[in-house]
Design a protein around this motif. Sequence first.
Motif, mmCIF file in Angstrom:
data_model
loop_
_atom_site.group_PDB
_atom_site.id
_atom_site.type_symbol
_atom_site.label_atom_id
_atom_site.label_comp_id
_atom_site.label_asym_id
_atom_site.label_seq_id
_atom_site.Cartn_x
_atom_site.Cartn_y
_atom_site.Cartn_z
ATOM 1 N N GLN A 224 0.856 -1.184 0.000
ATOM 2 C CA GLN A 224 0.000 0.000 0.000
ATOM 3 C C GLN A 224 0.898 1.241 0.000
ATOM 4 O O GLN A 224 1.692 1.431 0.927
ATOM 5 C CB GLN A 224 -0.917 0.016 1.224
ATOM 6 C CG GLN A 224 -1.794 1.255 1.317
ATOM 7 C CD GLN A 224 -2.564 1.330 2.635
ATOM 8 O OE1 GLN A 224 -2.604 0.352 3.392
ATOM 9 N NE2 GLN A 224 -3.160 2.467 2.905
ATOM 10 N N VAL A 225 0.781 2.067 -1.025
ATOM 11 C CA VAL A 225 1.576 3.301 -1.085
ATOM 12 C C VAL A 225 0.841 4.371 -0.288
ATOM 13 O O VAL A 225 -0.173 4.925 -0.727
ATOM 14 C CB VAL A 225 1.810 3.769 -2.530
ATOM 15 C CG1 VAL A 225 2.589 5.083 -2.543
ATOM 16 C CG2 VAL A 225 2.560 2.695 -3.314
ATOM 17 N N ALA A 226 1.354 4.651 0.908
ATOM 18 C CA ALA A 226 0.733 5.646 1.783
ATOM 19 C C ALA A 226 1.358 7.023 1.616
ATOM 20 O O ALA A 226 0.709 8.039 1.838
ATOM 21 C CB ALA A 226 0.860 5.199 3.238
ATOM 22 N N TRP A 227 2.629 7.044 1.250
ATOM 23 C CA TRP A 227 3.346 8.296 1.018
ATOM 24 C C TRP A 227 4.125 8.169 -0.288
ATOM 25 O O TRP A 227 4.728 7.125 -0.562
ATOM 26 C CB TRP A 227 4.345 8.578 2.139
ATOM 27 C CG TRP A 227 3.748 8.939 3.466
ATOM 28 C CD1 TRP A 227 3.101 8.110 4.331
ATOM 29 C CD2 TRP A 227 3.751 10.227 4.067
ATOM 30 N NE1 TRP A 227 2.700 8.791 5.449
ATOM 31 C CE2 TRP A 227 3.094 10.117 5.320
ATOM 32 C CE3 TRP A 227 4.244 11.481 3.688
ATOM 33 C CZ2 TRP A 227 2.918 11.179 6.189
ATOM 34 C CZ3 TRP A 227 4.077 12.555 4.561
ATOM 35 C CH2 TRP A 227 3.419 12.402 5.787
ATOM 36 N N GLU A 228 4.126 9.241 -1.069
ATOM 37 C CA GLU A 228 4.941 9.304 -2.283
ATOM 38 C C GLU A 228 5.599 10.674 -2.300
ATOM 39 O O GLU A 228 4.913 11.697 -2.276
ATOM 40 C CB GLU A 228 4.076 9.114 -3.528
ATOM 41 C CG GLU A 228 4.868 9.025 -4.816
ATOM 42 C CD GLU A 228 3.995 8.643 -6.008
ATOM 43 O OE1 GLU A 228 4.510 8.634 -7.142
ATOM 44 O OE2 GLU A 228 2.794 8.361 -5.788
ATOM 45 N N ALA A 229 6.931 10.696 -2.329
ATOM 46 C CA ALA A 229 7.631 11.975 -2.182
ATOM 47 C C ALA A 229 8.938 11.967 -2.959
ATOM 48 O O ALA A 229 9.561 10.923 -3.151
ATOM 49 C CB ALA A 229 7.915 12.259 -0.701
ATOM 50 N N ASN A 230 9.348 13.156 -3.377
ATOM 51 C CA ASN A 230 10.639 13.284 -4.055
ATOM 52 C C ASN A 230 11.710 13.817 -3.112
ATOM 53 O O ASN A 230 12.769 14.258 -3.543
ATOM 54 C CB ASN A 230 10.526 14.200 -5.274
ATOM 55 C CG ASN A 230 10.112 15.622 -4.911
ATOM 56 O OD1 ASN A 230 9.917 15.945 -3.739
ATOM 57 N ND2 ASN A 230 9.969 16.475 -5.918
ATOM 58 N N CYS A 231 11.419 13.772 -1.821
ATOM 59 C CA CYS A 231 12.357 14.268 -0.805
ATOM 60 C C CYS A 231 12.680 13.147 0.181
ATOM 61 O O CYS A 231 11.789 12.667 0.893
ATOM 62 C CB CYS A 231 11.748 15.459 -0.072
ATOM 63 S SG CYS A 231 12.738 16.044 1.318
ATOM 64 N N PRO A 232 13.928 12.695 0.236
ATOM 65 C CA PRO A 232 14.284 11.626 1.177
ATOM 66 C C PRO A 232 13.936 11.952 2.630
ATOM 67 O O PRO A 232 13.527 11.066 3.384
ATOM 68 C CB PRO A 232 15.797 11.479 0.986
ATOM 69 C CG PRO A 232 16.030 11.917 -0.433
ATOM 70 C CD PRO A 232 15.060 13.035 -0.654
ATOM 71 N N ARG A 233 14.078 13.202 3.033
ATOM 72 C CA ARG A 233 13.763 13.561 4.411
ATOM 73 C C ARG A 233 12.278 13.358 4.709
ATOM 74 O O ARG A 233 11.908 12.923 5.811
ATOM 75 C CB ARG A 233 14.171 15.019 4.661
ATOM 76 C CG ARG A 233 13.753 15.609 6.006
ATOM 77 C CD ARG A 233 14.056 14.735 7.199
ATOM 78 N NE ARG A 233 15.449 14.357 7.321
ATOM 79 C CZ ARG A 233 15.919 13.539 8.241
ATOM 80 N NH1 ARG A 233 15.088 12.979 9.117
ATOM 81 N NH2 ARG A 233 17.191 13.233 8.284
#
Length: 331
Positions: A224-233
């Motif tokens: 389940q993809v709960a978060w998708e981000a282009n920032c490692p932090r």
Amino acid sequence: MHYYFMRKTDMTIRHLKIFIAVAETGSMSAAANRLYLTQPTVSQAIRDLEDHYHVQLFERFHKKLFITDEGRQLLNLALMTVGTFDSLERSMQHFQERTPLRIGSSLTVGTCLMSNVITDMEKAYPKIEIYSFVSNTTEIEQKLLRHELDVAVVEGIIESPELSVLPVVEDSLVLVCGKNHEFYGKNTIYASELEGRRFAIREKGSGTRKLFEQYLSAHNIHIQVAWEANCPRTIINAVIHNNALAVMSERLIKHECRQQSLKIFRYETGEWERCFKLVYRKKGTDTTQNLCRPTGSTPSSPSIENLRTVLERYRTLNLPDEIPSCIFKDD
């Protein structure tokens, strides 16, 4: 009918430098010797100035030159003008001596490595003027192909045969959980336990995401993809504070592991081991780009070779001894 107008002689820095030399030496011949010019050339330059400004700059008396009041005024202004010009020349020559180098890096590399690398580059090679651009591997590749970057360091797969790829720095993906997650109390996690779990993952175009998605597809695991981000932090925060799982570079989370706010699980098969790669425009394709060993390619410019030299200092993945070695295994 055509009308022709006589144009006044254009005054140049050369005229002013000759005038200053005459004023300082008090002699046309001495000024000529100082400037390695002939005396007629010096005399003509002074006549040009006097004609241009309609003033007398020197009085001749018993074969000696005496500067006039108008000449003193011009001398003060000429010294300032020539001084400014000489300063401009030195500044521009210094600029010309600096070699621009446009470095791209993928987000993982940019976050965990490039700041230190660029600092080392600037200390070791002060004549290189560095511009840094950070994005995902796909965009970095496109900018290289469009000649918007000279070189890049990425973790993802490079598709274009127009780019040469040289593995330079060891890296490894690891499964990560926060201390409030149920996995935190385990020393071994099996692949089947990932089924249906909430994950924080990178954006499309990320080399990290691509490698993880290939693993999920090969093992028929659905998450389940709960978060998708282009920032490692952002992903790290989602793991620590929101009980998400993630798969990310081990280099990104050394601090959090020391603080025991995260726990990592290394894939026992070594399938998640990879390299950060030096990428630059060159004819031909490197088929060994995913191996952590040199391909025999030679960077196409001294600046890129300098970058490669600095990157070698970071080749080994050295992690603190206090980070526990937990295992992620296939069923």
